[in-house]
Design a protein around this motif. Structure first.
Motif, PDB file in Angstrom:
ATOM      1  N   GLY A  11       0.817  -1.356   0.039  1.00  0.00           N
ATOM      2  CA  GLY A  11       0.132  -0.145   0.024  1.00  0.00           C
ATOM      3  C   GLY A  11       0.859   1.163   0.115  1.00  0.00           C
ATOM      4  O   GLY A  11       2.202   1.262   0.535  1.00  0.00           O
ATOM      5  N   LYS A  26      -3.934   5.412  -9.170  1.00  0.00           N
ATOM      6  CA  LYS A  26      -4.969   4.224  -8.896  1.00  0.00           C
ATOM      7  C   LYS A  26      -4.856   3.132  -9.895  1.00  0.00           C
ATOM      8  O   LYS A  26      -4.953   1.986  -9.719  1.00  0.00           O
ATOM      9  CB  LYS A  26      -6.446   4.804  -8.521  1.00  0.00           C
ATOM     10  CG  LYS A  26      -7.229   3.772  -8.315  1.00  0.00           C
ATOM     11  CD  LYS A  26      -8.112   4.182  -7.139  1.00  0.00           C
ATOM     12  CE  LYS A  26      -9.376   3.477  -6.526  1.00  0.00           C
ATOM     13  NZ  LYS A  26      -8.852   2.027  -6.358  1.00  0.00           N
ATOM     14  N   CYS A  29      -1.784   1.303  -9.477  1.00  0.00           N
ATOM     15  CA  CYS A  29      -1.816   0.495  -8.227  1.00  0.00           C
ATOM     16  C   CYS A  29      -2.763  -0.597  -8.287  1.00  0.00           C
ATOM     17  O   CYS A  29      -2.349  -1.805  -7.844  1.00  0.00           O
ATOM     18  CB  CYS A  29      -2.383   1.449  -6.996  1.00  0.00           C
ATOM     19  SG  CYS A  29      -0.968   2.741  -6.628  1.00  0.00           S
ATOM     20  N   ASP A  30      -3.919  -0.521  -8.985  1.00  0.00           N
ATOM     21  CA  ASP A  30      -4.930  -1.470  -9.277  1.00  0.00           C
ATOM     22  C   ASP A  30      -4.064  -2.765 -10.033  1.00  0.00           C
ATOM     23  O   ASP A  30      -4.346  -3.731  -9.815  1.00  0.00           O
ATOM     24  CB  ASP A  30      -5.984  -1.225 -10.045  1.00  0.00           C
ATOM     25  CG  ASP A  30      -7.103  -0.290  -9.030  1.00  0.00           C
ATOM     26  OD1 ASP A  30      -6.874  -0.419  -7.518  1.00  0.00           O
ATOM     27  OD2 ASP A  30      -7.949   0.362  -9.412  1.00  0.00           O
ATOM     28  N   ASP A  35      -2.459  -0.964  -2.460  1.00  0.00           N
ATOM     29  CA  ASP A  35      -3.653  -0.254  -2.300  1.00  0.00           C
ATOM     30  C   ASP A  35      -3.323   1.160  -2.275  1.00  0.00           C
ATOM     31  O   ASP A  35      -2.127   1.530  -1.735  1.00  0.00           O
ATOM     32  CB  ASP A  35      -4.048  -0.636  -0.741  1.00  0.00           C
ATOM     33  CG  ASP A  35      -4.709  -1.881  -0.537  1.00  0.00           C
ATOM     34  OD1 ASP A  35      -5.342  -2.316  -1.581  1.00  0.00           O
ATOM     35  OD2 ASP A  35      -4.431  -2.719   0.263  1.00  0.00           O
ATOM     36  N   GLU A  55     -13.159   5.088  -2.227  1.00  0.00           N
ATOM     37  CA  GLU A  55     -12.136   4.974  -3.130  1.00  0.00           C
ATOM     38  C   GLU A  55     -10.701   4.456  -2.501  1.00  0.00           C
ATOM     39  O   GLU A  55     -10.082   3.923  -3.196  1.00  0.00           O
ATOM     40  CB  GLU A  55     -11.908   6.298  -3.493  1.00  0.00           C
ATOM     41  CG  GLU A  55     -13.003   6.891  -4.636  1.00  0.00           C
ATOM     42  CD  GLU A  55     -13.225   6.054  -5.701  1.00  0.00           C
ATOM     43  OE1 GLU A  55     -12.135   5.765  -6.464  1.00  0.00           O
ATOM     44  OE2 GLU A  55     -14.267   5.896  -6.179  1.00  0.00           O
ATOM     45  N   THR A  56     -10.820   4.487  -1.276  1.00  0.00           N
ATOM     46  CA  THR A  56      -9.460   4.251  -0.394  1.00  0.00           C
ATOM     47  C   THR A  56      -9.237   2.628  -0.663  1.00  0.00           C
ATOM     48  O   THR A  56     -10.283   2.037  -0.574  1.00  0.00           O
ATOM     49  CB  THR A  56      -9.321   4.574   0.928  1.00  0.00           C
ATOM     50  OG1 THR A  56      -8.060   4.563   1.588  1.00  0.00           O
ATOM     51  CG2 THR A  56     -10.246   3.725   1.910  1.00  0.00           C
ATOM     52  N   GLY A  57      -7.961   2.143  -0.633  1.00  0.00           N
ATOM     53  CA  GLY A  57      -7.767   0.741  -0.462  1.00  0.00           C
ATOM     54  C   GLY A  57      -7.019   0.417   0.576  1.00  0.00           C
ATOM     55  O   GLY A  57      -6.521   1.192   1.311  1.00  0.00           O
ATOM     56  N   GLY A  58      -7.293  -0.767   1.062  1.00  0.00           N
ATOM     57  CA  GLY A  58      -6.819  -1.194   2.498  1.00  0.00           C
ATOM     58  C   GLY A  58      -7.474  -0.647   3.645  1.00  0.00           C
ATOM     59  O   GLY A  58      -8.053  -1.534   4.312  1.00  0.00           O
ATOM     60  N   LYS A  90     -14.148  -0.260   6.015  1.00  0.00           N
ATOM     61  CA  LYS A  90     -12.772  -0.513   6.123  1.00  0.00           C
ATOM     62  C   LYS A  90     -12.094  -0.180   7.149  1.00  0.00           C
ATOM     63  O   LYS A  90     -12.607   0.504   8.090  1.00  0.00           O
ATOM     64  CB  LYS A  90     -12.183   0.152   4.846  1.00  0.00           C
ATOM     65  CG  LYS A  90     -12.829  -0.212   3.447  1.00  0.00           C
ATOM     66  CD  LYS A  90     -12.091   0.497   2.231  1.00  0.00           C
ATOM     67  CE  LYS A  90     -12.568  -0.158   0.783  1.00  0.00           C
ATOM     68  NZ  LYS A  90     -12.346   0.908  -0.212  1.00  0.00           N
TER      69      LYS A  90
END
Length: 151
Positions: A11, A26, A29-30, A35, A55-58, A90
């Motif tokens: 991340g 993004k 990253c994807d 993330d 929208e955030t990852g992790g 999350k």
């Protein structure tokens, strides 16, 4: 993002990058399974929190206070309020000013899933106090575990 993934980094946080301007990063990253984590500040309006949470990852990085990062002596009520008003889909990690085991435990008891301790660790590293760093991390771990069980 490719280099991060290749090094085992899962991340990244780009503090001044809003989701509306993050499309190229993004996408990268994807593509590489990294993330992209966004920040939510105490003064972030509810509709924007929803966008960032989507929208955030992790995990969501909740900023404990407005201003700059660094060690502080207390966890503010604004931080507790922010933890309470952010949706729970999350994990929520609180950072900026968390520097003691008591503060880390306090944010966990307030509903956060993690405490981010940066400046206190960087300061000890910069001063070459690695044994103190190890002790601090051990104390933080114990305090967070105990606070999680107390919830």
């Amino acid at each position: 993002a490719r280099d991060c993934a290749g090094c085992g980094i899962t991340g990244m946080i780009v503090p001044d990058l809003p989701p509306e301007e993050a499309a190229p990063l993004k996408e990268a990253c994807d593509k590489y399974g990294v993330d992209l984590i966004y920040l939510v500040a105490p003064n972030t309006p509810p509709a924007r929190i929803e966008l960032i949470a989507e929208e955030t990852g992790g995990f969501l990085y909740l900023v404990a206070r407005v201003g700059v990062t660094g060690a502080r002596s207390e966890v503010l009520q604004d931080t507790r309020d922010l933890i309470a008003r952010v949706p729970g889909k999350k994990p929520k990690a609180v950072g900026f000013g968390i520097s003691t085991p008591d503060q880390a435990a306090d944010v966990i008891r307030a509903g956060a899933d993690a405490a981010i301790v940066g400046s206190a660790c960087v300061d000890l590293i910069a001063r070459g106090r690695i044994e103190e760093l190890e002790a601090l991390i051990g104390e933080m771990k114990k305090a967070v575990k105990a606070a999680g069980k107390a919830r």
